[in-house]
Scaffold this active site. Sequence first.
Site, PDB file in Angstrom:
ATOM      1  N   GLU A 166     -10.540  -9.733   2.902  1.00  0.00           N
ATOM      2  CA  GLU A 166      -9.279  -9.362   3.548  1.00  0.00           C
ATOM      3  C   GLU A 166      -9.556  -9.295   5.045  1.00  0.00           C
ATOM      4  OE1 GLU A 166      -7.062  -5.956   2.005  1.00  0.00           O
ATOM      5  OE2 GLU A 166      -6.207  -5.611   4.006  1.00  0.00           O
ATOM      6  N   GLY A 199       1.362  -1.401   4.295  1.00  0.00           N
ATOM      7  CA  GLY A 199       1.738  -0.058   3.860  1.00  0.00           C
ATOM      8  C   GLY A 199       2.673   0.646   4.812  1.00  0.00           C
ATOM      9  N   HIS A 200       2.102   1.139   5.873  1.00  0.00           N
ATOM     10  CA  HIS A 200       2.816   2.054   6.765  1.00  0.00           C
ATOM     11  C   HIS A 200       4.192   1.559   7.194  1.00  0.00           C
ATOM     12  CE1 HIS A 200       3.508   4.267  10.591  1.00  0.00           C
ATOM     13  NE2 HIS A 200       3.024   5.258   9.874  1.00  0.00           N
ATOM     14  N   ARG A 202      -7.175  12.646   1.008  1.00  0.00           N
ATOM     15  CA  ARG A 202      -6.100  13.117   1.888  1.00  0.00           C
ATOM     16  C   ARG A 202      -4.720  12.632   1.457  1.00  0.00           C
ATOM     17  NH1 ARG A 202      -7.441   9.741   7.338  1.00  0.00           N
ATOM     18  NH2 ARG A 202      -9.442  10.757   7.037  1.00  0.00           N
ATOM     19  N   HIS A 203      -4.666  11.486   0.784  1.00  0.00           N
ATOM     20  CA  HIS A 203      -3.351  11.075   0.277  1.00  0.00           C
ATOM     21  C   HIS A 203      -3.411  10.806  -1.240  1.00  0.00           C
ATOM     22  CE1 HIS A 203      -5.215   7.353   1.557  1.00  0.00           C
ATOM     23  NE2 HIS A 203      -4.854   7.471   2.824  1.00  0.00           N
ATOM     24  N   HIS A 241      -3.529  -4.718   7.675  1.00  0.00           N
ATOM     25  CA  HIS A 241      -3.714  -3.588   8.599  1.00  0.00           C
ATOM     26  C   HIS A 241      -2.839  -3.755   9.835  1.00  0.00           C
ATOM     27  CE1 HIS A 241      -5.352  -0.037  10.380  1.00  0.00           C
ATOM     28  NE2 HIS A 241      -5.966   0.189   9.245  1.00  0.00           N
ATOM     29  N   GLY A 242      -1.906  -2.829   9.960  1.00  0.00           N
ATOM     30  CA  GLY A 242      -1.050  -2.803  11.145  1.00  0.00           C
ATOM     31  C   GLY A 242       0.048  -3.854  11.139  1.00  0.00           C
ATOM     32  N   ARG A 302       3.798  18.913   1.208  1.00  0.00           N
ATOM     33  CA  ARG A 302       4.369  20.118   0.604  1.00  0.00           C
ATOM     34  C   ARG A 302       3.567  20.616  -0.603  1.00  0.00           C
ATOM     35  NH1 ARG A 302       9.594  22.028   2.148  1.00  0.00           N
ATOM     36  NH2 ARG A 302       9.494  21.730   4.392  1.00  0.00           N
ATOM     37  N   GLU A 324      -8.396   0.327  -2.979  1.00  0.00           N
ATOM     38  CA  GLU A 324      -9.140   0.260  -1.724  1.00  0.00           C
ATOM     39  C   GLU A 324     -10.117   1.423  -1.723  1.00  0.00           C
ATOM     40  OE1 GLU A 324      -6.152  -0.330   1.478  1.00  0.00           O
ATOM     41  OE2 GLU A 324      -7.722   0.681   2.623  1.00  0.00           O
ATOM     42  N   ASP A 359      -0.106   4.516  -0.046  1.00  0.00           N
ATOM     43  CA  ASP A 359      -0.804   5.752   0.344  1.00  0.00           C
ATOM     44  C   ASP A 359       0.125   6.780   0.986  1.00  0.00           C
ATOM     45  OD1 ASP A 359      -3.129   4.538  -0.460  1.00  0.00           O
ATOM     46  OD2 ASP A 359      -3.897   4.181   1.561  1.00  0.00           O
ATOM     47  N   HIS A 360       1.053   6.276   1.822  1.00  0.00           N
ATOM     48  CA  HIS A 360       1.823   7.255   2.609  1.00  0.00           C
ATOM     49  C   HIS A 360       2.960   7.901   1.842  1.00  0.00           C
ATOM     50  CE1 HIS A 360      -0.887   6.798   5.735  1.00  0.00           C
ATOM     51  NE2 HIS A 360      -0.607   5.531   5.981  1.00  0.00           N
ATOM     52  N   THR A 415      -8.247   3.290   8.363  1.00  0.00           N
ATOM     53  CA  THR A 415      -9.446   2.454   8.439  1.00  0.00           C
ATOM     54  C   THR A 415      -9.532   1.818   9.825  1.00  0.00           C
ATOM     55  OG1 THR A 415      -8.965   1.946   6.144  1.00  0.00           O
ATOM     56  CG2 THR A 415     -10.716   0.683   7.170  1.00  0.00           C
ATOM     57  N   ARG A 466      -9.515   7.977  -0.947  1.00  0.00           N
ATOM     58  CA  ARG A 466     -10.497   8.332   0.079  1.00  0.00           C
ATOM     59  C   ARG A 466     -11.384   9.462  -0.413  1.00  0.00           C
ATOM     60  NH1 ARG A 466      -8.806   6.179   5.430  1.00  0.00           N
ATOM     61  NH2 ARG A 466     -10.617   7.270   6.230  1.00  0.00           N
ATOM     62  N   ASN A 470       0.853  -1.185   0.000  1.00  0.00           N
ATOM     63  CA  ASN A 470       0.000   0.000   0.000  1.00  0.00           C
ATOM     64  C   ASN A 470       0.898   1.246   0.000  1.00  0.00           C
ATOM     65  OD1 ASN A 470      -1.375   2.292   1.185  1.00  0.00           O
ATOM     66  ND2 ASN A 470      -3.079   0.919   1.606  1.00  0.00           N
ATOM     67  N   HIS A 489      -5.572   3.688  -1.655  1.00  0.00           N
ATOM     68  CA  HIS A 489      -6.909   3.978  -1.133  1.00  0.00           C
ATOM     69  C   HIS A 489      -7.304   5.392  -1.566  1.00  0.00           C
ATOM     70  CE1 HIS A 489      -9.643   4.004   2.739  1.00  0.00           C
ATOM     71  NE2 HIS A 489     -10.304   4.337   1.655  1.00  0.00           N
TER      72      HIS A 489
HETATM   73  N1  PXP Z   1      -5.615  -3.204   4.253  1.00  0.00           N
HETATM   74  C1  PXP Z   1      -6.586  -2.285   4.387  1.00  0.00           C
HETATM   75  C2  PXP Z   1      -7.978  -2.675   4.041  1.00  0.00           C
HETATM   76  C3  PXP Z   1      -6.294  -0.991   4.855  1.00  0.00           C
HETATM   77  O1  PXP Z   1      -7.279  -0.092   5.001  1.00  0.00           O
HETATM   78  C4  PXP Z   1      -4.953  -0.650   5.121  1.00  0.00           C
HETATM   79  C5  PXP Z   1      -4.623   0.751   5.522  1.00  0.00           C
HETATM   80  O2  PXP Z   1      -4.802   1.612   4.459  1.00  0.00           O
HETATM   81  C6  PXP Z   1      -3.978  -1.632   4.941  1.00  0.00           C
HETATM   82  C7  PXP Z   1      -4.323  -2.924   4.534  1.00  0.00           C
HETATM   83  C8  PXP Z   1      -2.537  -1.369   5.209  1.00  0.00           C
HETATM   84  O3  PXP Z   1      -2.394  -1.073   6.551  1.00  0.00           O
HETATM   85  P1  PXP Z   1      -0.990  -0.581   7.109  1.00  0.00           P
HETATM   86  O4  PXP Z   1      -0.723   0.750   6.447  1.00  0.00           O
HETATM   87  O5  PXP Z   1      -1.207  -0.483   8.571  1.00  0.00           O
HETATM   88  O6  PXP Z   1       0.020  -1.609   6.710  1.00  0.00           O
END
Ligand code: PXP
Length: 239
Positions: free
Chosen positions: A150, A212-213, A48-49, A190-191, A17, A69, A8-9, A100, A44, A6, A42
Amino acid sequence: MRLAINIDHIATLRNARGGHDPDPVEAALICEKAGAVGIVCHLREDRRHIKDRDVQLLRKKVESKLDLEMAATPEIIRIAVDVKPDLVTLVPEKRQELTTEGGLDVVGQKEYLKGVIDTFHSHRIQVSLFVDPTEPQLDASKDIGTDMIEIHTGEYAEAVSPRDKRTQLKRIKSVAKYGKFLGLGVNAGHGLGYSNIKPVAAIKEIDEVSIGHAIIVRAMFVGLERAVKEMIKLVKEKR
Ligand code: PXP
Protein backbone atom coordinates in the site's frame (compact mmCIF):
# COMPACT_ATOMS: atom_id res chain seq x y z
CA MET A 1 -10.15 1.30 -8.92
CA ARG A 2 -11.78 -0.16 -5.82
CA LEU A 3 -12.56 1.57 -2.55
CA ALA A 4 -12.00 0.09 0.90
CA ILE A 5 -13.21 2.06 3.90
CA ASN A 6 -11.36 2.52 7.14
CA ILE A 7 -13.89 2.75 9.98
CA ASP A 8 -11.51 3.55 12.87
CA HIS A 9 -13.04 6.95 13.49
CA ILE A 10 -16.50 5.57 14.05
CA ALA A 11 -14.86 3.86 17.00
CA THR A 12 -13.07 7.08 17.98
CA LEU A 13 -16.46 8.76 18.31
CA ARG A 14 -17.93 5.83 20.23
CA ASN A 15 -15.02 5.80 22.65
CA ALA A 16 -15.41 9.53 23.34
CA ARG A 17 -18.43 8.63 25.49
CA GLY A 18 -17.28 5.20 26.54
CA GLY A 19 -20.54 3.57 25.43
CA HIS A 20 -21.67 1.44 22.50
CA ASP A 21 -22.63 4.05 19.89
CA PRO A 22 -21.86 4.56 17.10
CA ASP A 23 -20.97 0.95 16.43
CA PRO A 24 -18.17 0.45 13.87
CA VAL A 25 -19.69 -2.91 12.92
CA GLU A 26 -22.96 -1.26 11.93
CA ALA A 27 -20.97 1.34 10.00
CA ALA A 28 -19.09 -1.42 8.16
CA LEU A 29 -22.34 -2.94 6.95
CA ILE A 30 -23.56 0.42 5.62
CA CYS A 31 -20.23 0.91 3.80
CA GLU A 32 -20.58 -2.51 2.18
CA LYS A 33 -24.15 -1.78 1.18
CA ALA A 34 -22.95 1.44 -0.43
CA GLY A 35 -20.41 -0.47 -2.54
CA ALA A 36 -17.16 -0.60 -0.58
CA VAL A 37 -15.12 -3.65 -1.53
CA GLY A 38 -13.49 -3.94 1.84
CA ILE A 39 -13.53 -2.79 5.44
CA VAL A 40 -10.30 -1.70 7.07
CA CYS A 41 -9.69 -1.30 10.78
CA HIS A 42 -6.53 -0.67 12.74
CA LEU A 43 -6.19 -2.49 16.03
CA ARG A 44 -3.61 -0.31 17.71
CA GLU A 45 -1.48 -1.39 20.61
CA ASP A 46 -3.17 1.24 22.81
CA ARG A 47 -6.70 0.36 21.54
CA ARG A 48 -7.47 4.04 21.12
CA HIS A 49 -10.25 3.40 18.63
CA ILE A 50 -10.87 -0.16 17.41
CA LYS A 51 -11.16 -2.71 20.24
CA ASP A 52 -10.63 -6.46 20.19
CA ARG A 53 -14.40 -7.00 20.28
CA ASP A 54 -14.79 -4.92 17.11
CA VAL A 55 -12.30 -7.00 15.17
CA GLN A 56 -13.95 -10.24 16.24
CA LEU A 57 -17.44 -9.03 15.33
CA LEU A 58 -16.27 -7.50 12.07
CA ARG A 59 -14.81 -10.87 11.13
CA LYS A 60 -18.23 -12.43 11.64
CA LYS A 61 -20.23 -9.74 9.82
CA VAL A 62 -18.07 -8.37 7.00
CA GLU A 63 -18.82 -10.21 3.80
CA SER A 64 -16.63 -8.25 1.40
CA LYS A 65 -13.06 -8.30 2.70
CA LEU A 66 -11.69 -7.56 6.15
CA ASP A 67 -8.34 -5.80 6.12
CA LEU A 68 -6.72 -5.61 9.55
CA GLU A 69 -4.20 -2.83 9.73
CA MET A 70 -1.64 -3.58 12.40
CA ALA A 71 1.86 -3.23 13.76
CA ALA A 72 3.89 -6.42 13.41
CA THR A 73 4.15 -7.00 17.15
CA PRO A 74 3.81 -10.45 18.75
CA GLU A 75 0.57 -9.56 20.59
CA ILE A 76 -1.26 -8.23 17.53
CA ILE A 77 0.08 -11.01 15.30
CA ARG A 78 -1.41 -13.55 17.73
CA ILE A 79 -4.78 -11.81 17.58
CA ALA A 80 -4.69 -11.57 13.79
CA VAL A 81 -3.88 -15.24 13.36
CA ASP A 82 -6.78 -16.05 15.66
CA VAL A 83 -9.28 -13.71 13.97
CA LYS A 84 -8.16 -14.54 10.41
CA PRO A 85 -8.88 -11.38 8.44
CA ASP A 86 -8.69 -11.74 4.67
CA LEU A 87 -5.75 -9.39 4.59
CA VAL A 88 -3.39 -7.76 7.06
CA THR A 89 -1.75 -4.46 6.26
CA LEU A 90 1.43 -4.04 8.25
CA VAL A 91 2.18 -0.48 9.35
CA PRO A 92 4.70 1.13 11.67
CA GLU A 93 3.14 2.33 14.89
CA LYS A 94 4.22 4.85 17.50
CA ARG A 95 2.26 5.47 20.66
CA GLN A 96 2.52 9.25 20.50
CA GLU A 97 1.40 9.69 16.88
CA LEU A 98 -2.09 10.93 15.97
CA THR A 99 -2.18 8.63 12.95
CA THR A 100 0.29 6.46 11.04
CA GLU A 101 3.15 8.80 10.20
CA GLY A 102 5.23 7.04 7.60
CA GLY A 103 5.75 3.84 5.70
CA LEU A 104 7.31 0.67 7.07
CA ASP A 105 11.05 0.41 6.83
CA VAL A 106 11.00 -2.91 4.98
CA VAL A 107 14.62 -2.51 3.86
CA GLY A 108 15.79 -2.23 7.45
CA GLN A 109 13.84 -5.19 8.86
CA LYS A 110 13.63 -7.65 6.02
CA GLU A 111 14.38 -10.74 8.03
CA TYR A 112 11.84 -10.03 10.76
CA LEU A 113 9.09 -9.06 8.33
CA LYS A 114 9.75 -12.12 6.18
CA GLY A 115 9.07 -14.29 9.22
CA VAL A 116 5.84 -12.38 9.89
CA ILE A 117 4.70 -12.75 6.28
CA ASP A 118 5.48 -16.48 6.35
CA THR A 119 3.42 -16.85 9.53
CA PHE A 120 0.42 -15.16 7.93
CA HIS A 121 0.76 -17.13 4.74
CA SER A 122 0.82 -20.36 6.70
CA HIS A 123 -2.62 -19.32 8.01
CA ARG A 124 -3.78 -18.37 4.51
CA ILE A 125 -3.94 -14.66 5.31
CA GLN A 126 -2.76 -12.27 2.61
CA VAL A 127 -0.26 -9.53 3.47
CA SER A 128 0.13 -5.94 2.37
CA LEU A 129 3.02 -3.71 3.45
CA PHE A 130 2.40 0.01 3.88
CA VAL A 131 5.44 1.70 2.33
CA ASP A 132 6.67 5.10 1.26
CA PRO A 133 6.82 5.52 -2.52
CA THR A 134 10.43 4.42 -3.08
CA GLU A 135 11.77 1.61 -5.25
CA PRO A 136 14.13 0.13 -2.60
CA GLN A 137 11.15 -0.40 -0.26
CA LEU A 138 9.29 -2.16 -3.07
CA ASP A 139 12.30 -4.32 -3.96
CA ALA A 140 12.62 -5.38 -0.33
CA SER A 141 8.86 -6.02 -0.11
CA LYS A 142 8.95 -8.21 -3.19
CA ASP A 143 12.02 -10.09 -1.90
CA ILE A 144 10.29 -11.11 1.33
CA GLY A 145 7.17 -12.38 -0.40
CA THR A 146 4.44 -9.84 0.29
CA ASP A 147 1.25 -10.18 -1.78
CA MET A 148 0.80 -6.45 -2.16
CA ILE A 149 1.93 -3.07 -1.02
CA GLU A 150 0.00 0.00 0.00
CA ILE A 151 1.65 3.20 -1.14
CA HIS A 152 1.71 5.86 1.55
CA THR A 153 0.01 8.89 0.00
CA GLY A 154 0.44 11.13 3.06
CA GLU A 155 3.12 13.37 1.58
CA TYR A 156 0.99 13.92 -1.52
CA ALA A 157 -2.02 14.72 0.66
CA GLU A 158 -0.05 17.17 2.75
CA ALA A 159 1.80 18.92 -0.09
CA VAL A 160 0.71 22.54 -0.23
CA SER A 161 2.18 24.05 -3.39
CA PRO A 162 0.95 22.75 -6.77
CA ARG A 163 4.56 21.98 -7.65
CA ASP A 164 5.10 19.86 -4.58
CA LYS A 165 1.77 18.09 -5.19
CA ARG A 166 2.88 17.28 -8.74
CA THR A 167 6.21 15.95 -7.51
CA GLN A 168 4.56 13.72 -4.91
CA LEU A 169 2.01 12.48 -7.43
CA LYS A 170 4.79 11.57 -9.86
CA ARG A 171 6.51 9.54 -7.14
CA ILE A 172 3.28 7.65 -6.45
CA LYS A 173 2.66 7.02 -10.13
CA SER A 174 6.16 5.77 -10.81
CA VAL A 175 6.22 3.48 -7.78
CA ALA A 176 2.74 2.12 -8.62
CA LYS A 177 4.09 1.19 -12.07
CA TYR A 178 7.15 -0.37 -10.52
CA GLY A 179 4.97 -2.38 -8.13
CA LYS A 180 3.03 -3.82 -11.05
CA PHE A 181 6.27 -4.55 -12.88
CA LEU A 182 7.35 -6.58 -9.84
CA GLY A 183 4.04 -8.45 -9.93
CA LEU A 184 2.69 -7.01 -6.69
CA GLY A 185 -0.84 -5.91 -5.89
CA VAL A 186 -0.79 -2.13 -5.51
CA ASN A 187 -3.02 -0.24 -3.09
CA ALA A 188 -2.72 3.33 -1.84
CA GLY A 189 -3.93 5.30 1.10
CA HIS A 190 -3.58 7.91 3.81
CA GLY A 191 -4.89 11.44 3.70
CA LEU A 192 -6.96 10.89 0.56
CA GLY A 193 -10.27 12.71 0.31
CA TYR A 194 -12.84 14.27 -1.99
CA SER A 195 -10.57 17.11 -3.07
CA ASN A 196 -7.38 15.16 -3.85
CA ILE A 197 -8.56 11.72 -5.00
CA LYS A 198 -8.99 12.37 -8.73
CA PRO A 199 -5.32 12.41 -9.79
CA VAL A 200 -4.71 9.26 -7.73
CA ALA A 201 -7.80 7.58 -9.18
CA ALA A 202 -6.36 8.22 -12.64
CA ILE A 203 -3.30 6.04 -11.91
CA LYS A 204 -4.33 2.78 -13.50
CA GLU A 205 -1.71 0.69 -11.74
CA ILE A 206 -3.38 1.32 -8.36
CA ASP A 207 -5.90 -1.45 -7.69
CA GLU A 208 -7.49 -0.09 -4.56
CA VAL A 209 -7.53 2.90 -2.23
CA SER A 210 -8.11 2.81 1.50
CA ILE A 211 -9.85 5.89 2.85
CA GLY A 212 -11.11 6.67 6.33
CA HIS A 213 -11.11 10.09 7.86
CA ALA A 214 -12.45 12.09 4.91
CA ILE A 215 -15.41 9.75 4.38
CA ILE A 216 -16.37 9.58 8.04
CA VAL A 217 -16.19 13.38 8.24
CA ARG A 218 -18.36 13.75 5.13
CA ALA A 219 -20.77 11.18 6.53
CA MET A 220 -21.47 13.43 9.49
CA PHE A 221 -23.06 15.89 7.11
CA VAL A 222 -24.60 13.77 4.37
CA GLY A 223 -24.89 10.30 5.90
CA LEU A 224 -22.53 7.35 5.52
CA GLU A 225 -24.18 5.65 2.56
CA ARG A 226 -24.11 8.79 0.45
CA ALA A 227 -20.56 9.66 1.52
CA VAL A 228 -19.35 6.23 0.36
CA LYS A 229 -21.27 6.40 -2.93
CA GLU A 230 -19.88 9.85 -3.71
CA MET A 231 -16.34 8.59 -3.23
CA ILE A 232 -16.91 5.48 -5.36
CA LYS A 233 -18.06 7.74 -8.18
CA LEU A 234 -14.86 9.80 -7.94
CA VAL A 235 -12.66 6.72 -7.70
CA LYS A 236 -14.22 5.22 -10.84
CA GLU A 237 -14.64 8.35 -12.92
CA LYS A 238 -11.21 8.32 -14.54
CA ARG A 239 -11.25 4.68 -15.70
N1 PXP B 1 -3.96 3.32 5.01
C1 PXP B 1 -3.21 3.20 6.12
C2 PXP B 1 -2.09 2.23 6.11
C3 PXP B 1 -3.48 3.98 7.26
O1 PXP B 1 -2.71 3.85 8.36
C4 PXP B 1 -4.59 4.84 7.25
C5 PXP B 1 -4.94 5.60 8.49
O2 PXP B 1 -5.42 4.74 9.46
C6 PXP B 1 -5.35 4.91 6.08
C7 PXP B 1 -5.01 4.17 4.95
C8 PXP B 1 -6.54 5.81 5.97
O3 PXP B 1 -6.10 7.12 6.10
P1 PXP B 1 -7.16 8.30 6.19
O4 PXP B 1 -7.93 8.07 7.47
O5 PXP B 1 -6.33 9.52 6.21
O6 PXP B 1 -8.05 8.18 4.99
